[in-house]
Design a protein around this motif. Structure first.
Motif, PDB file in Angstrom:
ATOM      1  N   UNK A 244     -37.300  29.334  48.881  1.00  0.00           N
ATOM      2  CA  UNK A 244     -36.322  28.823  47.922  1.00  0.00           C
ATOM      3  C   UNK A 244     -35.011  28.533  48.637  1.00  0.00           C
ATOM      4  N   UNK A 245     -34.272  27.547  48.169  1.00  0.00           N
ATOM      5  CA  UNK A 245     -32.984  27.237  48.799  1.00  0.00           C
ATOM      6  C   UNK A 245     -31.958  28.326  48.528  1.00  0.00           C
ATOM      7  N   UNK A 246     -30.989  28.416  49.408  1.00  0.00           N
ATOM      8  CA  UNK A 246     -29.885  29.343  49.175  1.00  0.00           C
ATOM      9  C   UNK A 246     -28.972  28.763  48.097  1.00  0.00           C
ATOM     10  N   UNK A 247     -28.057  29.582  47.611  1.00  0.00           N
ATOM     11  CA  UNK A 247     -27.116  29.121  46.594  1.00  0.00           C
ATOM     12  C   UNK A 247     -26.270  27.970  47.122  1.00  0.00           C
ATOM     13  N   UNK A 248     -25.759  28.092  48.340  1.00  0.00           N
ATOM     14  CA  UNK A 248     -24.923  27.024  48.904  1.00  0.00           C
ATOM     15  C   UNK A 248     -25.707  25.725  49.068  1.00  0.00           C
ATOM     16  N   UNK A 249     -26.976  25.826  49.427  1.00  0.00           N
ATOM     17  CA  UNK A 249     -27.807  24.626  49.557  1.00  0.00           C
ATOM     18  C   UNK A 249     -28.022  23.970  48.196  1.00  0.00           C
ATOM     19  N   UNK A 250     -28.219  24.777  47.182  1.00  0.00           N
ATOM     20  CA  UNK A 250     -28.410  24.229  45.834  1.00  0.00           C
ATOM     21  C   UNK A 250     -27.145  23.542  45.345  1.00  0.00           C
TER      22      UNK A 250
ATOM     23  N   UNK B 126     -30.599  28.675  35.537  1.00  0.00           N
ATOM     24  CA  UNK B 126     -31.073  30.055  35.420  1.00  0.00           C
ATOM     25  C   UNK B 126     -31.952  30.470  36.594  1.00  0.00           C
ATOM     26  N   UNK B 127     -32.663  29.507  37.208  1.00  0.00           N
ATOM     27  CA  UNK B 127     -33.546  29.868  38.318  1.00  0.00           C
ATOM     28  C   UNK B 127     -32.864  29.739  39.675  1.00  0.00           C
ATOM     29  N   UNK B 128     -32.030  28.727  39.870  1.00  0.00           N
ATOM     30  CA  UNK B 128     -31.537  28.433  41.214  1.00  0.00           C
ATOM     31  C   UNK B 128     -30.058  28.729  41.446  1.00  0.00           C
ATOM     32  N   UNK B 129     -29.309  28.941  40.380  1.00  0.00           N
ATOM     33  CA  UNK B 129     -27.861  29.125  40.565  1.00  0.00           C
ATOM     34  C   UNK B 129     -27.385  30.487  40.073  1.00  0.00           C
ATOM     35  N   UNK B 130     -27.599  30.786  38.802  1.00  0.00           N
ATOM     36  CA  UNK B 130     -27.056  32.012  38.221  1.00  0.00           C
ATOM     37  C   UNK B 130     -27.402  33.284  39.004  1.00  0.00           C
ATOM     38  N   UNK B 131     -28.663  33.472  39.395  1.00  0.00           N
ATOM     39  CA  UNK B 131     -28.996  34.743  40.072  1.00  0.00           C
ATOM     40  C   UNK B 131     -28.291  34.934  41.416  1.00  0.00           C
ATOM     41  N   UNK B 132     -27.868  33.851  42.041  1.00  0.00           N
ATOM     42  CA  UNK B 132     -27.259  33.964  43.364  1.00  0.00           C
ATOM     43  C   UNK B 132     -25.762  34.178  43.367  1.00  0.00           C
ATOM     44  N   UNK B 133     -25.138  34.142  42.192  1.00  0.00           N
ATOM     45  CA  UNK B 133     -23.682  34.272  42.112  1.00  0.00           C
ATOM     46  C   UNK B 133     -23.284  35.732  41.968  1.00  0.00           C
ATOM     47  N   UNK B 134     -22.393  36.160  42.834  1.00  0.00           N
ATOM     48  CA  UNK B 134     -21.790  37.482  42.711  1.00  0.00           C
ATOM     49  C   UNK B 134     -20.276  37.306  42.770  1.00  0.00           C
ATOM     50  N   UNK B 135     -19.611  37.341  41.610  1.00  0.00           N
ATOM     51  CA  UNK B 135     -18.154  37.113  41.600  1.00  0.00           C
ATOM     52  C   UNK B 135     -17.367  38.080  42.463  1.00  0.00           C
ATOM     53  N   UNK B 136     -17.994  39.184  42.880  1.00  0.00           N
ATOM     54  CA  UNK B 136     -17.284  40.145  43.726  1.00  0.00           C
ATOM     55  C   UNK B 136     -17.238  39.702  45.188  1.00  0.00           C
TER      56      UNK B 136
ATOM     57  N   UNK C 152     -16.782  36.711  48.318  1.00  0.00           N
ATOM     58  CA  UNK C 152     -15.872  35.609  48.596  1.00  0.00           C
ATOM     59  C   UNK C 152     -16.506  34.232  48.418  1.00  0.00           C
ATOM     60  N   UNK C 153     -17.841  34.144  48.501  1.00  0.00           N
ATOM     61  CA  UNK C 153     -18.471  32.832  48.434  1.00  0.00           C
ATOM     62  C   UNK C 153     -18.792  32.398  47.003  1.00  0.00           C
ATOM     63  N   UNK C 154     -18.301  33.127  46.016  1.00  0.00           N
ATOM     64  CA  UNK C 154     -18.624  32.802  44.623  1.00  0.00           C
ATOM     65  C   UNK C 154     -17.836  31.611  44.093  1.00  0.00           C
ATOM     66  N   UNK C 155     -16.687  31.325  44.675  1.00  0.00           N
ATOM     67  CA  UNK C 155     -15.790  30.313  44.112  1.00  0.00           C
ATOM     68  C   UNK C 155     -16.445  28.940  44.004  1.00  0.00           C
ATOM     69  N   UNK C 156     -17.164  28.510  45.027  1.00  0.00           N
ATOM     70  CA  UNK C 156     -17.769  27.176  45.008  1.00  0.00           C
ATOM     71  C   UNK C 156     -18.795  27.053  43.894  1.00  0.00           C
ATOM     72  N   UNK C 157     -19.605  28.095  43.696  1.00  0.00           N
ATOM     73  CA  UNK C 157     -20.620  28.062  42.646  1.00  0.00           C
ATOM     74  C   UNK C 157     -19.970  28.083  41.264  1.00  0.00           C
ATOM     75  N   UNK C 158     -18.982  28.952  41.084  1.00  0.00           N
ATOM     76  CA  UNK C 158     -18.303  29.016  39.794  1.00  0.00           C
ATOM     77  C   UNK C 158     -17.563  27.722  39.499  1.00  0.00           C
TER      78      UNK C 158
END
Length: 229
Positions: free
Chosen positions: A42-48, A66-76, A78-84
């Motif tokens: 599966x692709x990483x969050x940044x790749x998605x 729900x399958x490719x983005x949400x599970x990979x986000x951890x707001x705690x 530093x890399x969460x900002x791009x996904x959010x």
């Protein structure tokens, strides 16, 4: 960009026409199969995130997030900002909060994105809409009383018992108005009548709370002082 098999399959199912019920049923069936299909990698969050930005015209349906983005986000982290940031742009931020059972406040998620993308219009617009709902909620029972704002869950839907705002709550509302005005101006939104009405009502309610005996009720107080809303 190399396409992962899960991306290729998703691209294919989005090509199914949904102009009629048959097409809608075919896509729904294909989407359900895609949700359950196992993949060796599966692709990483940044790749998605890069994939979504590379294919902006594709319809991204809830199961994709729900399958490719949400599970990979951890707001705690530093890399969460791009996904959010992407979720705010796609109007999927509340869906994410539901996915994580609202463990993170919307204010916190906004600040995470704004720390990396200052004055981002998608986040600021979300904040403006949220604050507008909150402020509009407070005056739903005028002329009887200004409503307590802390009975609003996520500043949108009503929860709990409706009750009048107290002295401290009213003072907080008045204190919020300059920031709301600045946010409106930053977004180029012209709403002076709304702001003026809120200022007048909150100020009148604060005064009425100090001297309730000066009128039969708040409606009478507003009438005697020519306060319009």
């Amino acid at each position: 960009m190399n396409l992962y098999p899960i991306w290729k399959d998703y691209l294919e199912l989005t090509k199914i026409s949904v102009e009629d019920k048959e097409g809608q049923g075919l896509r729904r069936t294909a989407l359900l199969a895609w949700e359950k299909r196992p993949y060796a990698s599966l692709p990483s969050l940044s790749e998605t995130i890069r994939f979504v930005r590379f294919h902006p015209a594709i319809p991204y349906l809830p199961p994709f997030w729900a399958r490719l983005v949400f599970p990979g986000i951890n707001p705690r982290l530093d890399d969460a900002a791009a996904a959010l940031h992407l979720l705010f742009e796609q109007d999927m931020i509340e869906a994410y909060r539901e996915f994580v059972h609202r463990r993170f406040s919307i204010q916190r998620l906004e600040e995470i994105v704004l720390a990396r993308y200052p004055a981002d219009p998608a986040v600021l617009r979300n904040r403006y809409d949220r604050l507008t709902r909150r402020l509009a909620y407070t005056v739903q029972n005028v002329p009887h009383y200004v409503q307590a704002p802390d009975n609003v869950r996520d500043l949108g839907a009503v929860r709990g018992n409706i009750r009048p705002a107290g002295t401290r709550q009213t003072a907080a509302l008045i204190a919020h108005l300059p920031a709301y005005k600045a946010l409106s101006e930053q977004l180029g939104i012209d709403n002076p009548e709304f702001l003026s009405s809120l200022q007048n009502l909150y100020t009148a309610w604060a005064a009425y709370l100090h001297q309730p005996e000066s009128a039969r009720d708040f409606a009478d107080y507003l009438h005697k002082r020519n306060v319009w809303y």
